[in-house]
Design a protein around this motif. Sequence first.
Motif, PDB file in Angstrom:
ATOM      1  N   MET A 116      97.279  43.110  53.658  1.00 21.99           N
ATOM      2  CA  MET A 116      98.141  43.756  52.663  1.00 21.99           C
ATOM      3  C   MET A 116      98.882  42.726  51.821  1.00 21.99           C
ATOM      4  SD  MET A 116     101.090  46.633  53.210  1.00 21.99           S
ATOM      5  CE  MET A 116     100.001  47.639  54.189  1.00 21.99           C
ATOM      6  N   ALA A 117      99.393  41.672  52.461  1.00 20.64           N
ATOM      7  CA  ALA A 117     100.076  40.620  51.711  1.00 20.64           C
ATOM      8  C   ALA A 117      99.120  39.953  50.726  1.00 20.64           C
ATOM      9  CB  ALA A 117     100.650  39.582  52.675  1.00 20.64           C
ATOM     10  N   SER A 118      97.864  39.760  51.129  1.00 17.02           N
ATOM     11  CA  SER A 118      96.854  39.152  50.237  1.00 17.02           C
ATOM     12  C   SER A 118      96.555  40.057  49.055  1.00 17.02           C
ATOM     13  CB  SER A 118      95.569  38.865  51.016  1.00 17.02           C
ATOM     14  OG  SER A 118      95.806  37.976  52.087  1.00 17.02           O
ATOM     15  N   LEU A 119      96.486  41.365  49.298  1.00 18.08           N
ATOM     16  CA  LEU A 119      96.246  42.312  48.196  1.00 18.08           C
ATOM     17  C   LEU A 119      97.432  42.337  47.231  1.00 18.08           C
ATOM     18  CD1 LEU A 119      94.571  45.292  50.124  1.00 18.08           C
ATOM     19  CD2 LEU A 119      93.454  43.646  48.594  1.00 18.08           C
ATOM     20  N   PHE A 120      98.650  42.245  47.770  1.00 18.83           N
ATOM     21  CA  PHE A 120      99.831  42.133  46.897  1.00 18.83           C
ATOM     22  C   PHE A 120      99.712  40.887  46.018  1.00 18.83           C
ATOM     23  CE2 PHE A 120     102.826  44.375  50.155  1.00 18.83           C
ATOM     24  CZ  PHE A 120     102.313  45.598  49.777  1.00 18.83           C
ATOM     25  N   ALA A 121      99.370  39.758  46.647  1.00 19.50           N
ATOM     26  CA  ALA A 121      99.276  38.492  45.917  1.00 19.50           C
ATOM     27  C   ALA A 121      98.167  38.541  44.872  1.00 19.50           C
ATOM     28  CB  ALA A 121      99.030  37.346  46.899  1.00 19.50           C
ATOM     29  N   GLY A 178      98.395  53.237  65.948  1.00 19.18           N
ATOM     30  CA  GLY A 178      99.726  52.665  65.770  1.00 19.18           C
ATOM     31  C   GLY A 178      99.839  51.852  64.496  1.00 19.18           C
ATOM     32  N   VAL A 179      98.782  51.097  64.162  1.00 15.25           N
ATOM     33  CA  VAL A 179      98.778  50.318  62.921  1.00 15.25           C
ATOM     34  C   VAL A 179      98.784  51.259  61.707  1.00 15.25           C
ATOM     35  CG1 VAL A 179      97.440  48.705  61.516  1.00 15.25           C
ATOM     36  CG2 VAL A 179      97.667  48.324  63.974  1.00 15.25           C
ATOM     37  N   LEU A 180      97.979  52.313  61.760  1.00 16.05           N
ATOM     38  CA  LEU A 180      97.947  53.282  60.662  1.00 16.05           C
ATOM     39  C   LEU A 180      99.317  53.950  60.498  1.00 16.05           C
ATOM     40  CD1 LEU A 180      94.486  55.010  61.252  1.00 16.05           C
ATOM     41  CD2 LEU A 180      95.051  53.335  59.493  1.00 16.05           C
ATOM     42  N   TYR A 181      99.943  54.264  61.626  1.00 20.03           N
ATOM     43  CA  TYR A 181     101.277  54.871  61.568  1.00 20.03           C
ATOM     44  C   TYR A 181     102.269  53.953  60.851  1.00 20.03           C
ATOM     45  CZ  TYR A 181     106.063  55.463  63.092  1.00 20.03           C
ATOM     46  OH  TYR A 181     107.428  55.543  63.088  1.00 20.03           O
ATOM     47  N   ILE A 189      98.272  50.076  46.560  1.00 15.93           N
ATOM     48  CA  ILE A 189      97.697  49.013  47.397  1.00 15.93           C
ATOM     49  C   ILE A 189      97.819  49.368  48.880  1.00 15.93           C
ATOM     50  CG2 ILE A 189      97.985  46.611  48.125  1.00 15.93           C
ATOM     51  CD1 ILE A 189      98.824  46.002  45.216  1.00 15.93           C
ATOM     52  N   MET A 190      98.945  49.934  49.273  1.00 16.95           N
ATOM     53  CA  MET A 190      99.116  50.334  50.670  1.00 16.95           C
ATOM     54  C   MET A 190      98.126  51.426  51.071  1.00 16.95           C
ATOM     55  SD  MET A 190     103.258  50.387  51.038  1.00 16.95           S
ATOM     56  CE  MET A 190     104.224  48.875  51.006  1.00 16.95           C
ATOM     57  N   LEU A 191      97.904  52.391  50.166  1.00 18.36           N
ATOM     58  CA  LEU A 191      96.937  53.457  50.450  1.00 18.36           C
ATOM     59  C   LEU A 191      95.521  52.896  50.551  1.00 18.36           C
ATOM     60  CD1 LEU A 191      98.320  56.293  48.132  1.00 18.36           C
ATOM     61  CD2 LEU A 191      98.606  56.065  50.608  1.00 18.36           C
ATOM     62  N   VAL A 192      95.216  51.914  49.707  1.00 17.48           N
ATOM     63  CA  VAL A 192      93.907  51.245  49.800  1.00 17.48           C
ATOM     64  C   VAL A 192      93.774  50.535  51.145  1.00 17.48           C
ATOM     65  CG1 VAL A 192      92.523  49.336  48.874  1.00 17.48           C
ATOM     66  CG2 VAL A 192      93.560  50.992  47.312  1.00 17.48           C
ATOM     67  N   THR A 193      94.860  49.892  51.595  1.00 12.47           N
ATOM     68  CA  THR A 193      94.839  49.210  52.901  1.00 12.47           C
ATOM     69  C   THR A 193      94.590  50.199  54.030  1.00 12.47           C
ATOM     70  OG1 THR A 193      96.447  47.607  52.048  1.00 12.47           O
ATOM     71  CG2 THR A 193      96.113  47.658  54.426  1.00 12.47           C
ATOM     72  N   ILE A 194      95.234  51.368  53.965  1.00 15.51           N
ATOM     73  CA  ILE A 194      95.008  52.402  54.985  1.00 15.51           C
ATOM     74  C   ILE A 194      93.535  52.811  55.005  1.00 15.51           C
ATOM     75  CG2 ILE A 194      95.475  54.814  55.595  1.00 15.51           C
ATOM     76  CD1 ILE A 194      98.330  54.395  54.604  1.00 15.51           C
ATOM     77  N   ALA A 195      92.974  53.033  53.800  1.00 13.87           N
ATOM     78  CA  ALA A 195      91.567  53.433  53.714  1.00 13.87           C
ATOM     79  C   ALA A 195      90.650  52.359  54.297  1.00 13.87           C
ATOM     80  CB  ALA A 195      91.204  53.732  52.266  1.00 13.87           C
ATOM     81  N   ILE A 196      90.943  51.097  53.989  1.00 14.66           N
ATOM     82  CA  ILE A 196      90.112  49.993  54.498  1.00 14.66           C
ATOM     83  C   ILE A 196      90.157  49.950  56.024  1.00 14.66           C
ATOM     84  CG2 ILE A 196      89.886  47.478  54.609  1.00 14.66           C
ATOM     85  CD1 ILE A 196      90.876  47.391  51.694  1.00 14.66           C
TER      86      ILE A 196
END
Length: 441
Positions: A186-191, A370-373, A416-423
Amino acid sequence: MSYELITLLMFSSLMVMLLTGQRVFGAIGFVAAAAALLLWGDGAVEMPFNASFQVLNWYPLLTLPLFIYMGYMLAESGIANDLYRMFHVWMGPVRGGLALGTVGLMVVISAMNGLSVAGMAIGASVALPELLKRGYDKVMVTGVIQAGSSLGILIPPSVVLVLYAMIARQPVLQLWLAGVLPGLLMASLFALYIYVRCRRNPELGPPLPKEERDLITWAEKFRLLRAGIAPFVIFATMMGLFLTGITSLVESSAVGATGATLAALIKRRLTWRVLDDTMRQTLSITCMFMFIILAALCFGAVYDGLGAKNAIRVLMLETWDLTPWEILIMMLVSFVILGMFLDDTAMLVIVAPLYIPLVLSMGFSPIWFGVLYVITCQVAYITPPFGYNLFLMRAMAPPEITLVDIYRSIVPFVGIMLVTIAIIMVFPQIALWLPEMYSGR
């Protein structure tokens, strides 16, 4: 009275209480007490008493004040400011470099604190004024700080994952390891988003002027690199001792707190003011957590005592005949919606005991869930109407940043967070690879 009607009454009453502006633990506790008295009568007075003893018996909760103390000690003593100066100097020549450095700072702060509060405070008080002074777009950098600070509840030592581990009866270490790669992803996608936007529109994040860069010698650059040594040494020592089994979770948190104090002492910044501010902040945040956990345990005890846990499973699996993936998506959506009104701790203690048995019955990994939560909590942190980070930013931002700017700033980062959840849903090994590798060692 049916389970469905009781559920509707309890949760609608809770939402009404929260909308009145009452403190979260007061609203949850009141609804729990009122429902218990109505459903069970005078015997229900035992429920808060039993819940308080349940809190006292959660030995891993001792990590809360210690991790919180560690983060605030590093922040109040100015070590976090040194870190930002390091990122500032090394990333300044790049377009959007200071915003990229802010994301890096948030990752490091997350690894020091385990909460989003400290990252938000440091980002808004240290990074934001510097970014605005350098001509960065106020909407973009406001979103960077809000989204970046939310990483604190995903990257270890995440306090939220410690609480999830206790409720789900899962190993804390497995959950911490599961949060590492999703947090870095997620941090990489933000960057990446910041870099692409600033490449296409340099006015959003201008680089440091050449004249200013020339004033910074290589000797000073390498001296600033040493500013980042202390937090990394503390984190590596704490996690290394825990991973090798030398210390328990609580002992590791004590090592981290001691290391932060020694770092401040070595740098000659351990003043009475720093110690007093750190202790006050630690006490305030810890008490807030404890009261919310206590109230939410009472609420959960009342609801679970009705057999509602089984009612939810029967409703979703048998009555509605939903597929496991449809149920999982519904649970994540409910977390986002509840997170707009509830603190993540309250939401976890209330809802997780209902959902985790359902997750296990569908064959999903509770570590992965737990990670998804936690990521859905991050989404809820920065979404209106009651996103926690939105209010913190509004309280700490300078006058030129309006509430509309704050709301606009979070749109791309929520995406970006929603994309991370999907990934992570499509590729669960991103979360499970490290825990499986460690357990199979």
